[in-house]
Each structure stands twice: as structure tokens, then as C-alpha cells.
Design a protein around this motif. Sequence first.
Motif: not given
Length: 137
Positions: A21-22, A46, A48, A82-83, A85-88
Motif C-alpha cells: 500500500r498504496p 516524506t 510529496e 511516508g507517514h 503526509s497524505n499527498n505522497l
Amino acid sequence: MKVLLLSCRNFESKIKKLATRPESIKPEPVTNKEYKTSKSIVVLATIEQNDNLNTCSDNLKKEIEIFSKDTGIKNIVLFPFGHLSNNLASSEETILFLDLIEKELLEFEVTRVHFGSHKSLLLDVFGHQGNARFREF
């Protein structure tokens, strides 16, 4: 780009399995399953979407140089994380960035942790002032 820099007495990480994931993740080849350092600056990074990789690399290098000067630590651990942000960014962009920043840090002893895996993580952070710094570029 978001990063958390930590001044660590000890650092350990072990790959447990490759990430799924993703769905778009493409792990890099595994060349090392275990990482262990002492007296290091651990960089949880991270990348983005829409980050300018060259600008981010320049900014991160400056922050690492400042942190190194402040702490006297020359060992750097690059840890894709990657933790923050939600905009990887894509896997390809993230690996490209890790390659770029690793080449920029010639005056340091660099440990680069694998991208695209689930890892155990041990952080023994020093208790001094300024031992943790969050930056966003």
C-alpha cells in the motif's frame, strides 16, 4: 517535502516485508535487511507530489549541515517515511530524491534505509535541547 530530523544515540531498523500500500507503490530492490548505527542524525523524510526535488535536496542538505554543526554528528540515516503526509510522491520520484540527496551528502557517512517496505524501528533519541526538528519545504 516534510522531514523530521532526530539526534539519536542508537538507531536500528529491520525489513519485515515489502509494502503493498498504496497500490501504486514500487519497492526498490532489497540490498540490506538490517540497519544499525550509533550517534546519528536520523532523517525521516516524506516526498510529496509536486515537490521540486532539486530545491528540496538543497534545503534538506542545508538543514542537515546545520543540525550536524549543532550536534557534532556526522553520521546520517536517510529513512523514507511516508507517514508525514497524505499527498505522497510516486515511488519513482521518492527513489530519485533519495539517490539525489545521498549523492549531495558527500561530507557525511550516510546510511540509506530501504524504500517500500514495512520495517521495525528503534530510535534512542538524545535528550538534549534541539534533539528533534520538523521542517517543511
